[in-house]
Scaffold this motif. Structure first.
Motif, PDB file in Angstrom:
ATOM      1  N   UNK A 171       0.854  -1.192   0.000  1.00 57.95           N
ATOM      2  CA  UNK A 171       0.000   0.000   0.000  1.00 57.95           C
ATOM      3  C   UNK A 171       0.887   1.238   0.000  1.00 57.95           C
ATOM      4  N   UNK A 172       1.654   1.384  -1.078  1.00 59.34           N
ATOM      5  CA  UNK A 172       2.679   2.433  -1.138  1.00 59.34           C
ATOM      6  C   UNK A 172       2.080   3.838  -1.138  1.00 59.34           C
ATOM      7  N   UNK A 173       0.968   4.036  -1.832  1.00 52.01           N
ATOM      8  CA  UNK A 173       0.367   5.363  -1.906  1.00 52.01           C
ATOM      9  C   UNK A 173      -0.219   5.786  -0.545  1.00 52.01           C
ATOM     10  N   UNK A 174      -0.832   4.852   0.153  1.00 56.30           N
ATOM     11  CA  UNK A 174      -1.351   5.160   1.479  1.00 56.30           C
ATOM     12  C   UNK A 174      -0.211   5.509   2.424  1.00 56.30           C
ATOM     13  N   UNK A 175       0.856   4.737   2.365  1.00 56.18           N
ATOM     14  CA  UNK A 175       2.025   5.015   3.203  1.00 56.18           C
ATOM     15  C   UNK A 175       2.578   6.406   2.908  1.00 56.18           C
TER      16      UNK A 175
END
Length: 473
Positions: free
Chosen positions: A255-259
């Motif tokens: 979940x790179x964008x959330x991170x």
């Protein structure tokens, strides 16, 4: 593959389980990965599922007022996401409380998008999770005792002592390291009492102040926060308990964008100066537990034991549940009076006693009989489901004894609607009670539960060998 490399891998495989066992009581569970939800999927669903530590210190509201340390930060993150929405679609938070040692497993299974523990939490081997930038840096662990008892300045002084720790406590590893040092000095190890799962970190601190537990270890911000509410706590700052660590939020690794959004938010977030205003106002009014086995109380309990055991056995319950309720209601005083309402040891009302066919509740035997029969009636009529374990069943019965069974059943229905576990009072249905009626009923059940646990720890001395009661929790 070369022989040295094979031996190295074999050694590593043997060491990993040992490290895991040192961290948490019980085996590490295998976690199956769940479906990925990154920021695009979260925005599409309009819901951010947040896994929070079920501790009241970490999360929660009381009649619309925030008391959890993560409440303001999570709401601010909700506003941040909505302020950066290109399509105008609003995201709402769905708060999912879990036991601290279950949070990361639930995240990996896809039960939530974000973990906000509000305490130190370190991933286990095999957890495919990613930590945010630090929420707090260099958080130390503090030894906490009670004022008036021995103060500690060196870890060697902890040799042979017992620490009460909630499941998932970050202190587990630190105590293992201390015991390694003590072993080199040929000193007895520090013992850990992993407390009942109905207790969170704030409950342990309250029981330390009450003298039920003697020592615990918690993160410094938690100790200082609750020290404002529990003035008898003593913080032994000179004892070095492990190395300070950083506190994080967690997301799935994929979940790179959330991170990235979390890290951008944290870079600008400022903790409100009045963050603890509601917490201090609400908790300062609450009942705080006392030590129920002081000499005079123990003597009173010994005199009352025969009548408590007799009626508890007749109604199929543990007599220590009756004892704990009596201590909360009347401090074990059979002659306690409250005007024309609650009366006697069990502080039962004449109307409730008449409902179960008992008169003359000024008489001790009749008073205990009425209390036991009324509890049994509530249990049989409203909480007989086999889906309830006995500890949770008793918690629901106590809540109903305090505020009426119909109201508690309504709270269970609301918990089910909100995705909480309707068969678990502690940390689940109690959240609905906190929101609807405040902390009074929650504090009532928690206090009786703590007195029960205090009595249960001393069961062997409270039950003479020839008169032990077979019923247990």
């Amino acid at each position: 593959m070369t022989r040295p490399l094979v031996l190295l891998l074999l050694c590593c495989s043997l060491l990993l389980p040992m490290l895991a066992e040192a961290r948490l009581p019980g085996p590490v569970q295998a976690v199956a990965p769940g479906a990925v939800r990154d920021l695009a999927q979260i925005r599409s669903s309009r819901e951010l599922k947040v896994l929070v530590n079920q501790s009241r210190n970490s999360s929660g509201e009381v009649q619309g007022q925030p008391i959890g340390v993560e409440y303001h930060r999570l709401r601010a993150f909700e506003q941040y996401l909505n302020g950066h929405a290109r399509d105008g679609q609003q995201i709402t938070l769905k708060i999912i409380p879990k036991a601290k040692d279950q949070l990361l497993g639930a995240l990996q299974r896809g039960e939530g998008d974000l973990v906000a523990p509000g305490e130190l939490l370190e991933p286990q081997a095999g957890h495919a999770v990613s930590a945010s930038d630090p929420i707090r840096t260099d958080v130390p662990l503090l030894l906490v005792g009670i004022k008036g008892e021995k103060r500690y300045t060196r870890v060697e002084q902890l040799s042979g002592k017992t620490l009460a720790l909630p499941n998932g406590s970050a202190a587990g590893d630190a105590v293992s390291q201390i015991n390694q040092k003590l072993a080199l000095l040929k000193l007895p190890p520090v013992k850990i009492e992993w407390v009942d799962p109905t207790l969170a970190v704030e409950d342990v601190l309250e029981m330390v102040q009450g003298g039920i537990f003697h020592l615990t270890i918690v993160e410094q911000p938690i100790a200082e926060r609750w020290g404002k509410i529990l003035p008898k706590l003593r913080l032994d700052r000179q004892v070095l308990i492990g190395e300070p660590a950083d506190e994080y939020w967690f997301v799935r690794r994929d979940a790179a964008m959330l991170r990235a959004s979390i890290d951008r938010f944290l870079a600008t977030y400022k903790v409100p100066s009045n963050q603890d205003a509601a917490f201090l106002r609400i908790y300062r009014r609450l009942y705080q537990v006392h030590y129920p086995l002081a000499r005079a109380d123990r003597q009173r309990l010994e005199k009352l034991r025969p009548v408590l055991q007799k009626h508890a056995e007749t109604q199929g319950m543990d007599w220590l549940n009756l004892a704990a309720l009596a201590f909360k209601e009347s401090a074990l005083q059979p002659n306690a009076r409250s005007g024309s309402g609650p009366t006697g040891l069990m502080q039962i009302t004449p109307a409730a006693a008449q409902r179960v066919g008992v008169d003359n509740i000024q008489n001790l035997d009749a008073n205990v009989l009425a209390g036991a029969k009324y509890l049994a009636l509530i249990r049989r009529k409203f909480f007989a489901s086999p889906k309830l374990n006995e500890r949770e069943r008793m918690a629901f019965v106590l809540a109903a004894y305090n505020m009426g069974p119909e109201r508690v059943q309504g709270m269970r229905a609301e918990a089910r609607r909100r995705g909480l576990n309707p068969n678990q009072w502690f940390f689940q249905v109690e959240r609905i009670a906190m929101e609807q009626v405040g902390m009074g009923a929650v504090s009532y059940v928690n206090s009786v539960n703590k007195y029960y646990l205090a009595f249960d720890r001393e069961r062997e001395s409270l039950e003479p060998g020839d008169q032990k009661v077979a019923l247990r929790k």
